[in-house]
Enzyme design. Structure first.
Site, PDB file in Angstrom:
ATOM      1  N   CYS A 221       0.801  -1.225   0.000  1.00 44.68           N
ATOM      2  CA  CYS A 221       0.000   0.000   0.000  1.00 44.68           C
ATOM      3  C   CYS A 221       0.837   1.280   0.000  1.00 44.68           C
ATOM      4  O   CYS A 221       0.332   2.345  -0.339  1.00 44.68           O
ATOM      5  CB  CYS A 221      -0.932   0.017   1.217  1.00 44.68           C
ATOM      6  SG  CYS A 221      -1.973  -1.439   1.344  1.00 44.68           S
ATOM      7  N   HIS A 356      -3.209   7.265   6.238  1.00 45.35           N
ATOM      8  CA  HIS A 356      -3.502   5.999   5.559  1.00 45.35           C
ATOM      9  C   HIS A 356      -4.989   5.697   5.737  1.00 45.35           C
ATOM     10  O   HIS A 356      -5.696   5.506   4.771  1.00 45.35           O
ATOM     11  CB  HIS A 356      -2.623   4.905   6.139  1.00 45.35           C
ATOM     12  CG  HIS A 356      -2.706   3.601   5.425  1.00 45.35           C
ATOM     13  ND1 HIS A 356      -2.682   3.500   4.052  1.00 45.35           N
ATOM     14  CD2 HIS A 356      -2.795   2.316   5.892  1.00 45.35           C
ATOM     15  CE1 HIS A 356      -2.763   2.225   3.697  1.00 45.35           C
ATOM     16  NE2 HIS A 356      -2.834   1.489   4.799  1.00 45.35           N
ATOM     17  N   HIS A 396      -9.791   2.354  -1.269  1.00 44.31           N
ATOM     18  CA  HIS A 396      -8.347   2.182  -1.053  1.00 44.31           C
ATOM     19  C   HIS A 396      -7.697   1.800  -2.384  1.00 44.31           C
ATOM     20  O   HIS A 396      -7.868   0.687  -2.878  1.00 44.31           O
ATOM     21  CB  HIS A 396      -8.135   1.094  -0.008  1.00 44.31           C
ATOM     22  CG  HIS A 396      -6.711   0.870   0.387  1.00 44.31           C
ATOM     23  ND1 HIS A 396      -5.657   1.562  -0.159  1.00 44.31           N
ATOM     24  CD2 HIS A 396      -6.158  -0.001   1.298  1.00 44.31           C
ATOM     25  CE1 HIS A 396      -4.531   1.149   0.376  1.00 44.31           C
ATOM     26  NE2 HIS A 396      -4.806   0.196   1.259  1.00 44.31           N
TER      27      HIS A 396
END
Length: 406
Positions: A221, A356, A396
């Site tokens: 990520c 995040h 995401h």
């Protein structure tokens, strides 16, 4: 009788240098020291030179195909998460709300791009046959790279042979996993480069003739943010004079949906509720984001439009934690402090952090506590500190997630 030995010549004491010569020697020595110090200062300053953002382009869910439309999406507070498009896979065949069912995902939701299969190969000097074997992630990178340079008002034909670097965060291999290379009708020589992650960055450099460093980076990520950090280092080290950096992600297969769902990471109700008490997982999303970077001094000298400045950055790893996928709060604190030191900033100099913030009950609290521990130091009540995450709007974007808010 005379001796045949000769007497040694009488030694003459050394005469001190005239005062004027001593002054010249001292001045020369001081000058050399000053020049050496100047070089050392230049080296140190180069390590910390701010990096200017001079262009940007993106593709994000909700039909946002440039920075302005993405900004409008955010200011309007839109939630653009939807259901898996029918042209991706038969979503009902892979869905079941019962988490114990094998081979099934608990959600149909995601943030998806429109017309991801649309591409004009001739614009990039590519044949239709080759384009068919090229991962849509590579196609997206070509399009967004062109648009980012256009946004920076830098003609790509002027960069042929230049020290322009390309740093791309990329993780997904969905396209290659969907293709049965054993099927003669689908097997083609172009699939070798068209589905290789390392070729994603290389194709951009090849197409535009860039000769700076070029690499695909996979750190899950954080991939796009690590790509941007590495790009900044390349500029400061003089390896590159201009850089394209960011990330890309495309969701083309149901398999990762199923696997990630089995981990319990995906939200069953298909909503990424960042920092909310009802947070129950994240929502997958796809997209691409690239920024054009240049040393600030060069950007000013070249008359660029400066959109923002990166004063410093840092990367690290969690190391040992309670599980492979469990964040380490202390390691997060360390990397934030390292980034502040690199930027020569105090915690109180920062008033907003784009987090995040995946919307998981495990990760969000750890992240917020780490941010509070660092940015709360020395902060008075009248000094606000805000935290946000675009994942609640678009999902995401995984390997591209760090580039989305950039």
């Amino acid at each position: 009788m005379q001796s045949d030995r000769t007497n040694p010549p009488e030694s003459t004491p050394a005469q001190p240098a005239p005062a004027a010569d001593r002054r010249n020697m001292l001045q020369n020595a001081l000058g050399a020291i000053e020049r050496l110090q100047s070089r050392l200062d230049a080296v140190e300053n180069a390590k910390h030179e701010p990096i200017a953002i001079v262009g940007m382009a993106c593709r994000v869910p909700g039909g946002a195909e440039d920075a302005d439309s993405f900004w409008n999406l955010l200011t309007e507070g839109k939630d653009v998460v939807g259901e898996v498009p029918a042209d991706r896979w038969e979503v009902d065949a892979y869905y079941d709300p019962d988490p114990s069912k094998q081979g099934k995902a608990r959600t149909k939701a995601g943030g998806f791009l429109k017309d991801i299969d649309q591409f004009e190969p001739s614009f990039f000097g590519m044949s239709p046959r080759e384009a068919a074997g090229v991962d849509p992630q590579q196609r997206l990178l070509l399009e967004v790279a062109w648009e980012a340079m256009e946004h920076a008002a830098i003609p790509t034909d002027q960069l042929d042979g230049s020290l322009t670097g390309v740093f791309v965060g990329i993780t997904s291999m969905d396209y290659s996993n969907r293709i049965d290379v054993a099927d003669p009708a689908r097997s083609d020589i172009y699939l070798a480069t068209g589905t290789a992650l390392n070729a994603a960055a290389g194709r951009v450099s090849f197409t535009f003739g860039f000769r700076g460093p070029c690499m695909a980076i996979d750190t899950a990520c954080s991939s796009s943010l690590v790509a941007i950090h590495t790009a900044c280092q390349s500029l400061r080290n003089g390896e590159s004079n201009l850089v394209l950096a960011g990330g890309v992600n495309a969701i083309l297969s149901p398999d990762p949906f199923v696997l990630i769902s089995k981990w319990g990471m995906l939200s069953p109700d298909g909503r990424c509720k960042t920092f909310d008490a009802s947070a129950n997982g994240f929502v997958r999303g796809e997209g691409c984001g690239l920024i054009v970077l240049e040393r600030l001094s060069d950007a000013v000298a070249n008359g660029r439009r400066i959109l923002g400045v990166i004063p410093g950055s840092a990367i690290n790893q969690d190391g040992r934690s309670s599980g492979l996928t469990v964040p380490n709060g202390l390691a997060q604190q360390e990397v934030v402090r390292q980034a502040l030191a690199s930027a020569r900033l105090k915690p109180t100099d920062v008033s907003y952090v784009e987090a995040h913030g995946t919307g998981t009950s495990l990760g969000d609290p750890i992240e917020v506590e780490a941010l509070a521990a660092v940015y709360g130091e020395g902060r008075a009540m009248h000094q606000p500190f805000e935290v946000g995450s675009v994942k609640s709007n678009i999902g995401h974007l995984e390997a591209a997630s760090g580039a989305a808010p950039a």
